[in-house]
Design a protein around this motif. Sequence first.
Motif, PDB file in Angstrom:
ATOM      1  N   ALA A 146       0.834  -1.209   0.000  1.00 59.30           N
ATOM      2  CA  ALA A 146       0.000   0.000   0.000  1.00 59.30           C
ATOM      3  C   ALA A 146       0.865   1.254   0.000  1.00 59.30           C
ATOM      4  N   SER A 147       1.961   1.200   0.794  1.00 56.69           N
ATOM      5  CA  SER A 147       2.869   2.355   0.826  1.00 56.69           C
ATOM      6  C   SER A 147       3.513   2.578  -0.537  1.00 56.69           C
ATOM      7  N   ASN A 148       3.865   1.490  -1.193  1.00 55.60           N
ATOM      8  CA  ASN A 148       4.452   1.618  -2.531  1.00 55.60           C
ATOM      9  C   ASN A 148       3.465   2.254  -3.506  1.00 55.60           C
ATOM     10  N   GLU A 149       2.180   1.846  -3.379  1.00 54.08           N
ATOM     11  CA  GLU A 149       1.155   2.442  -4.234  1.00 54.08           C
ATOM     12  C   GLU A 149       0.998   3.934  -3.942  1.00 54.08           C
ATOM     13  N   GLU A 150       1.000   4.273  -2.632  1.00 52.01           N
ATOM     14  CA  GLU A 150       0.890   5.684  -2.261  1.00 52.01           C
ATOM     15  C   GLU A 150       2.097   6.463  -2.743  1.00 52.01           C
ATOM     16  N   LEU A 151       3.286   5.849  -2.607  1.00 57.84           N
ATOM     17  CA  LEU A 151       4.506   6.522  -3.061  1.00 57.84           C
ATOM     18  C   LEU A 151       4.472   6.742  -4.562  1.00 57.84           C
ATOM     19  N   LEU A 152       3.998   5.747  -5.285  1.00 60.43           N
ATOM     20  CA  LEU A 152       3.880   5.887  -6.727  1.00 60.43           C
ATOM     21  C   LEU A 152       2.892   6.988  -7.081  1.00 60.43           C
ATOM     22  N   ALA A 153       1.761   7.002  -6.339  1.00 58.42           N
ATOM     23  CA  ALA A 153       0.772   8.058  -6.582  1.00 58.42           C
ATOM     24  C   ALA A 153       1.354   9.428  -6.257  1.00 58.42           C
ATOM     25  N   SER A 154       2.124   9.514  -5.148  1.00 59.80           N
ATOM     26  CA  SER A 154       2.750  10.786  -4.777  1.00 59.80           C
ATOM     27  C   SER A 154       3.755  11.217  -5.836  1.00 59.80           C
ATOM     28  N   TYR A 155       4.507  10.250  -6.346  1.00 58.13           N
ATOM     29  CA  TYR A 155       5.479  10.573  -7.398  1.00 58.13           C
ATOM     30  C   TYR A 155       4.775  11.108  -8.633  1.00 58.13           C
ATOM     31  N   GLU A 156       3.650  10.454  -8.981  1.00 61.80           N
ATOM     32  CA  GLU A 156       2.905  10.933 -10.143  1.00 61.80           C
ATOM     33  C   GLU A 156       2.341  12.332  -9.893  1.00 61.80           C
ATOM     34  N   GLU A 157       1.854  12.563  -8.648  1.00 59.63           N
ATOM     35  CA  GLU A 157       1.348  13.892  -8.311  1.00 59.63           C
ATOM     36  C   GLU A 157       2.471  14.924  -8.358  1.00 59.63           C
ATOM     37  N   MET A 158       3.664  14.517  -7.856  1.00 60.48           N
ATOM     38  CA  MET A 158       4.800  15.437  -7.879  1.00 60.48           C
ATOM     39  C   MET A 158       5.207  15.757  -9.314  1.00 60.48           C
ATOM     40  N   ALA A 159       5.205  14.722 -10.153  1.00 60.26           N
ATOM     41  CA  ALA A 159       5.545  14.952 -11.552  1.00 60.26           C
ATOM     42  C   ALA A 159       4.544  15.899 -12.198  1.00 60.26           C
ATOM     43  N   SER A 160       3.248  15.685 -11.857  1.00 62.65           N
ATOM     44  CA  SER A 160       2.216  16.572 -12.390  1.00 62.65           C
ATOM     45  C   SER A 160       2.386  17.994 -11.864  1.00 62.65           C
ATOM     46  N   ALA A 161       2.724  18.099 -10.542  1.00 66.32           N
ATOM     47  CA  ALA A 161       2.940  19.424  -9.953  1.00 66.32           C
ATOM     48  C   ALA A 161       4.129  20.124 -10.607  1.00 66.32           C
ATOM     49  N   ASN A 162       5.183  19.356 -10.901  1.00 64.30           N
ATOM     50  CA  ASN A 162       6.347  19.949 -11.570  1.00 64.30           C
ATOM     51  C   ASN A 162       5.983  20.460 -12.959  1.00 64.30           C
ATOM     52  N   GLU A 163       5.154  19.686 -13.644  1.00 67.86           N
ATOM     53  CA  GLU A 163       4.711  20.135 -14.967  1.00 67.86           C
ATOM     54  C   GLU A 163       3.901  21.427 -14.852  1.00 67.86           C
ATOM     55  N   GLN A 164       3.016  21.457 -13.847  1.00 66.48           N
ATOM     56  CA  GLN A 164       2.219  22.666 -13.641  1.00 66.48           C
ATOM     57  C   GLN A 164       3.102  23.847 -13.256  1.00 66.48           C
ATOM     58  N   LEU A 165       4.132  23.571 -12.425  1.00 62.92           N
ATOM     59  CA  LEU A 165       5.046  24.632 -12.033  1.00 62.92           C
ATOM     60  C   LEU A 165       5.822  25.159 -13.229  1.00 62.92           C
ATOM     61  N   ASN A 166       6.273  24.248 -14.076  1.00 61.20           N
ATOM     62  CA  ASN A 166       6.985  24.675 -15.285  1.00 61.20           C
ATOM     63  C   ASN A 166       6.071  25.510 -16.176  1.00 61.20           C
ATOM     64  N   GLU A 167       4.817  25.079 -16.272  1.00 62.72           N
ATOM     65  CA  GLU A 167       3.869  25.844 -17.080  1.00 62.72           C
ATOM     66  C   GLU A 167       3.616  27.215 -16.461  1.00 62.72           C
ATOM     67  N   ALA A 168       3.506  27.239 -15.101  1.00 62.68           N
ATOM     68  CA  ALA A 168       3.305  28.521 -14.419  1.00 62.68           C
ATOM     69  C   ALA A 168       4.501  29.442 -14.621  1.00 62.68           C
ATOM     70  N   ASN A 169       5.707  28.877 -14.555  1.00 63.44           N
ATOM     71  CA  ASN A 169       6.906  29.687 -14.787  1.00 63.44           C
ATOM     72  C   ASN A 169       6.932  30.229 -16.210  1.00 63.44           C
ATOM     73  N   HIS A 170       6.502  29.385 -17.138  1.00 63.03           N
ATOM     74  CA  HIS A 170       6.445  29.838 -18.535  1.00 63.03           C
ATOM     75  C   HIS A 170       5.456  30.987 -18.689  1.00 63.03           C
ATOM     76  N   LEU A 171       4.281  30.835 -18.058  1.00 60.26           N
ATOM     77  CA  LEU A 171       3.278  31.898 -18.130  1.00 60.26           C
ATOM     78  C   LEU A 171       3.764  33.162 -17.421  1.00 60.26           C
ATOM     79  N   LEU A 172       4.497  32.965 -16.312  1.00 65.50           N
ATOM     80  CA  LEU A 172       5.034  34.114 -15.594  1.00 65.50           C
ATOM     81  C   LEU A 172       6.049  34.859 -16.454  1.00 65.50           C
ATOM     82  N   ASN A 173       6.888  34.107 -17.146  1.00 70.76           N
ATOM     83  CA  ASN A 173       7.860  34.749 -18.039  1.00 70.76           C
ATOM     84  C   ASN A 173       7.159  35.520 -19.153  1.00 70.76           C
TER      85      ASN A 173
END
Length: 335
Positions: free
Chosen positions: A64-91
């Motif tokens: 279960a922890s591995n599943e949660e960790l995988l989900a967290s990793y996917e969320e982090m990857a998604s958050a990084n993509e959103q952050l990159n997009e936000a930085n692009h929009l900010l620029n």
Amino acid sequence: MVRLGASVFFTRWARFFFDAAGMPLKIEGTAQDITAQQELQLVLEQQVQERTEELDAANEELAASNEELLASYEEMASANEQLNEANHLLNLSNENLRQFAYIASHDLQEPLRKIQTFGALFQAQYGPQLGEGINYIQRMQAAATRMSSLIQDLLDFSRLATQPDAEQLTDLNEVVDVVLTDLEMLTSESEASVKVKPLPTVRGDGRQLGQLFQNLLSNAIKFRRPNVTAMIQIQAIEISQFDLPIEVRPPRQARSYYRIDVVDNGIGFEPQYAQRIFQVFQRLHGKEQYSGRGIGLAICEKAVTNCGGPITATSSPGEGAIFSVYLPKEKTYLS
């Protein structure tokens, strides 16, 4: 193996004796009491069973922890993509602001300068012939002046929004001295009293900090109470990060901060407007009562943010106001 009562016996060897009729007479042999060994075996089997169940449960939790960790990793990857997009929009936003700054400083100001220049010439040469019509020329000149000031304020705000955080050491005593010199005519005409206690040296852009104090002092003088001498005081204290008010969230974390207070005895304002006044074009009073374009405090907020701190306001109607600026102390930034 034979069980007698609560004990268990294990027979190693035995010899049976029978009579002529085939009936057993006696038994000769040896036996060993294995009760303790049997009980120990049962305990061990029970412990093995418990450990097996615990291991199965731990494996399930790990899965279960591995599943949660995988989900967290996917969320982090998604958050990084959103952050990159936000930085692009900010620029992109910063680039748009830079383009606006260029247009404001050239394409918009130039027509206004012509209106003011030709209006002044027209008033000088044909004023006597216009009679009461001269009022229209004067109103046009005043409107052009207000528009020019508004554009300059927007230009200052856009520059602050696109400039990186400033890092040079700046003596706030020198900054305030320059501001008071620039405001000397205003303070003299209003008979305002400004007292400045020793201020610290901080990391920040001197020009931006100058805009900060010029706007705060100008507002303190402008929003003075009728028939009451404006009394303004600037003071500073050092506080720990743990002494920050709960609502204060600095953009740059540090171990300690300088809190610089600008205190006045002016008309004040309702406490519910303490956050609203730092937004662009937010005015609490009509233009007929007090002049202004609703950008000065937004410039203050942006200038303080660029220096790594927040700004807050505390006030009540008729009780004056306190504007508190929190700036990180030199070389105490936390990663």
